[in-house]
Design a protein around this motif. Structure first.
Motif, short mmCIF file in Angstrom:
data_model
loop_
_atom_site.label_atom_id
_atom_site.label_comp_id
_atom_site.label_asym_id
_atom_site.label_seq_id
_atom_site.Cartn_x
_atom_site.Cartn_y
_atom_site.Cartn_z
N ILE A 1 15.17 -5.50 -3.17
CA ILE A 1 16.32 -5.25 -2.20
C ILE A 1 16.45 -3.84 -1.60
O ILE A 1 16.73 -3.72 -0.48
CB ILE A 1 17.78 -5.63 -3.07
CG1 ILE A 1 17.81 -7.27 -3.17
CG2 ILE A 1 18.89 -5.17 -2.16
CD1 ILE A 1 18.92 -7.62 -3.92
N ARG A 2 16.11 -2.91 -2.48
CA ARG A 2 16.02 -1.51 -1.99
C ARG A 2 15.13 -1.17 -1.03
O ARG A 2 15.23 -0.65 0.02
CB ARG A 2 16.16 -0.68 -3.26
CG ARG A 2 17.35 -0.24 -4.11
CD ARG A 2 17.02 0.60 -5.14
NE ARG A 2 16.33 1.89 -4.89
CZ ARG A 2 16.80 2.89 -4.06
NH1 ARG A 2 18.11 2.89 -3.86
NH2 ARG A 2 16.38 3.91 -3.85
N ALA A 3 13.91 -1.63 -1.14
CA ALA A 3 12.99 -1.55 -0.02
C ALA A 3 13.37 -2.27 1.13
O ALA A 3 13.09 -1.54 2.21
CB ALA A 3 11.63 -2.34 -0.82
N ALA A 4 13.80 -3.43 0.96
CA ALA A 4 14.25 -4.00 2.39
C ALA A 4 15.43 -3.45 3.04
O ALA A 4 15.28 -3.36 4.30
CB ALA A 4 14.73 -5.55 2.05
N ALA A 5 16.23 -2.83 2.26
CA ALA A 5 17.30 -2.14 2.85
C ALA A 5 16.91 -0.89 3.42
O ALA A 5 17.68 -0.41 4.59
CB ALA A 5 18.39 -1.85 1.81
N ALA B 1 8.05 0.10 6.44
CA ALA B 1 8.24 0.05 5.08
C ALA B 1 8.28 1.51 4.38
O ALA B 1 7.87 2.54 4.78
CB ALA B 1 7.02 -0.33 4.35
N PRO B 2 8.99 1.61 3.27
CA PRO B 2 9.20 2.77 2.56
C PRO B 2 8.14 3.09 1.72
O PRO B 2 7.43 2.07 1.31
CB PRO B 2 10.72 2.68 1.85
CG PRO B 2 10.52 1.12 1.41
CD PRO B 2 9.98 0.38 2.73
N THR B 3 7.82 4.39 1.60
CA THR B 3 6.86 4.64 0.42
C THR B 3 7.53 4.67 -0.88
O THR B 3 8.72 4.63 -1.14
CB THR B 3 6.56 6.46 0.80
OG1 THR B 3 7.51 7.22 0.48
CG2 THR B 3 5.81 6.60 2.18
N ARG B 4 6.61 4.90 -1.96
CA ARG B 4 7.14 4.93 -3.12
C ARG B 4 8.06 6.01 -3.56
O ARG B 4 9.16 5.87 -4.04
CB ARG B 4 5.89 4.83 -4.14
CG ARG B 4 6.37 4.89 -5.49
CD ARG B 4 5.14 4.77 -6.52
NE ARG B 4 5.46 4.36 -7.77
CZ ARG B 4 4.71 4.52 -9.03
NH1 ARG B 4 3.56 4.57 -8.75
NH2 ARG B 4 5.02 4.17 -10.04
N GLU B 5 7.65 7.14 -3.02
CA GLU B 5 8.78 8.42 -3.12
C GLU B 5 9.98 8.26 -2.30
O GLU B 5 10.98 8.70 -3.18
CB GLU B 5 7.86 9.48 -2.53
CG GLU B 5 6.63 10.29 -3.18
CD GLU B 5 5.50 9.08 -3.17
OE1 GLU B 5 5.43 8.44 -1.90
OE2 GLU B 5 4.70 8.95 -3.86
N ALA C 1 0.94 -1.22 0.07
CA ALA C 1 0.16 0.11 0.09
C ALA C 1 0.69 1.32 -0.12
O ALA C 1 0.52 2.10 -0.67
CB ALA C 1 -0.91 -0.02 1.27
N ARG C 2 1.82 1.40 0.83
CA ARG C 2 2.78 2.58 0.98
C ARG C 2 3.59 2.71 -0.34
O ARG C 2 3.91 3.83 -0.77
CB ARG C 2 3.63 2.43 2.15
CG ARG C 2 3.34 2.45 3.40
CD ARG C 2 4.00 2.20 4.43
NE ARG C 2 5.17 3.10 4.63
CZ ARG C 2 5.08 4.12 5.09
NH1 ARG C 2 4.08 5.03 5.74
NH2 ARG C 2 6.48 5.05 5.07
N LEU C 3 3.68 1.65 -1.22
CA LEU C 3 4.44 1.74 -2.48
C LEU C 3 3.27 2.05 -3.62
O LEU C 3 3.90 1.94 -4.95
CB LEU C 3 5.29 0.40 -2.96
CG LEU C 3 6.54 0.21 -2.00
CD1 LEU C 3 6.93 -1.25 -2.18
CD2 LEU C 3 7.35 1.23 -2.03
N GLY C 4 2.08 2.17 -3.31
CA GLY C 4 1.09 2.43 -4.32
C GLY C 4 0.29 1.42 -5.00
O GLY C 4 -0.46 1.51 -5.89
N VAL C 5 0.56 0.05 -4.48
CA VAL C 5 -0.13 -1.12 -5.04
C VAL C 5 -1.53 -1.26 -3.98
O VAL C 5 -1.53 -1.37 -2.76
CB VAL C 5 0.65 -2.14 -4.99
CG1 VAL C 5 -0.02 -3.41 -5.73
CG2 VAL C 5 1.89 -2.01 -5.38
#
Length: 304
Positions: free
Chosen positions: A279-283, A293-297, A47-51
């Motif tokens: 991998i970038r999201a997990a890092a 969790a990171p956001t898409r931005e 959801a935070r990544l826009g899905v």
């Protein structure tokens, strides 16, 4: 499902209140509750990544269950298919160890374990994610397996995410996971999963395999193509939910690229881009306490 986007990805499994180490208001050491559980972490990250994401599973009406509900709703997760239950929420007490974060899990008689009603899969759902402790004990484990069998034309993503301390019948559990692996389009496992299971057989030539190596990165294999990518060097707050965020990051890339379909059709450049995104999201998530969790931005602008 009024008020929220209908889910493109259903995250099916447990909702867990993670109690993570924290400094209390008086300066003493204690714990604070945060949303956790494989399905919850994956749904919130998506959801935070826009899905458009939905949660499927038992959700307690106790204070911890309400906290889980509030955090998912705040992220934009659709809860129309969650089963509200009077039983208590599953609790996980986190410990920071030199080789990562470990949990003491309290799941007996929980709302998640007694989940017993597989919903009808909405037409908008293009993928379903399964895994974690929800596949260990009945009735929930059988309910989720039936849900996977129902979704004959949807992509099935299976993360073994094995918790050996909770497995009481290894023969039955292995048999269930084997059946689900035969159905799954994607099987994700960690080095720890592989150590418990042994060599996991290739059951389908068109199945994507993802093996996570923690701080060493991850490997993706589809057909005759295999790629291994390192993880960025970051200052780790904890590793809570890192594997779940990796899953969501990969799924988000597939959805954003309009490649979330079965069977998967990915070339080498697709595999590399998908795995890099995960991998970038997990890092980014491990630089903050809990499964943050990171956001898409953030994923577009921050350098982990």
């Amino acid at each position: 499902m009024a008020g929220l986007r209908r889910p493109a990805v259903l995250c099916c499994g447990e909702a867990v209140a993670d109690l993570v180490p924290a400094t209390l208001a008086d300066g003493s050491a204690g714990f604070r509750p945060v949303a956790g559980g494989a399905a919850v972490n994956t749904a919130i990250t998506l959801a935070r990544l826009g899905v458009p994401a939905g949660f499927v599973g038992g959700l307690s009406d106790d204070p911890m269950g309400r906290m889980l509900r509030e955090q998912m709703e705040a992220a934009g997760v659709n809860l129309a298919l969650a089963q509200r239950r009077a039983e208590p929420a599953t609790l996980a007490l986190a410990h920071s160890l030199p080789d990562g974060t470990r949990f003491d899990l309290y799941d007996q008689g929980s709302a998640g374990r007694v989940f017993d009603d597989a919903p009808e899969v909405p037409e908008t759902a293009r993928a379903l994610v399964f895994g974690g402790i929800s596949l260990i004990h009945d009735p929930a484990a059988t309910t989720f397996e039936a849900l996977a069998a129902q979704a004959t034309d949807r992509l099935i993503w299976l993360d073994l995410n094995i918790r050996p301390g909770l497995v009481t019948d290894a023969v039955s559990y292995r048999a269930r996971l084997s059946r689900l692996m035969a159905r799954a389009d994607v099987v994700k496992l960690s080095d720890e999963d592989l150590a418990w299971w042994g060599e996991v057989p290739d059951v389908r030539p068109d199945q994507l395999r993802i093996l996570s190596h923690g701080a060493r990165g991850a490997t993706a294999r589809l057909g005759g193509t295999e790629i291994t990518l390192p993880a960025p060097s970051v200052v780790v707050a904890d590793t809570v939910g890192a594997g779940d965020v990796l899953n969501a990051g990969c799924l988000a890339w597939l959805w954003q690229s309009d490649l979330l379909e079965t069977p998967l059709s990915l070339d080498r450049s697709d595999l590399e881009a998908m795995l890099t995104h995960g991998i970038r999201a997990a890092a980014l998530s491990v630089t903050r306490p809990g499964a943050a969790a990171p956001t898409r931005e953030e994923l577009l602008t921050c350098v982990p």
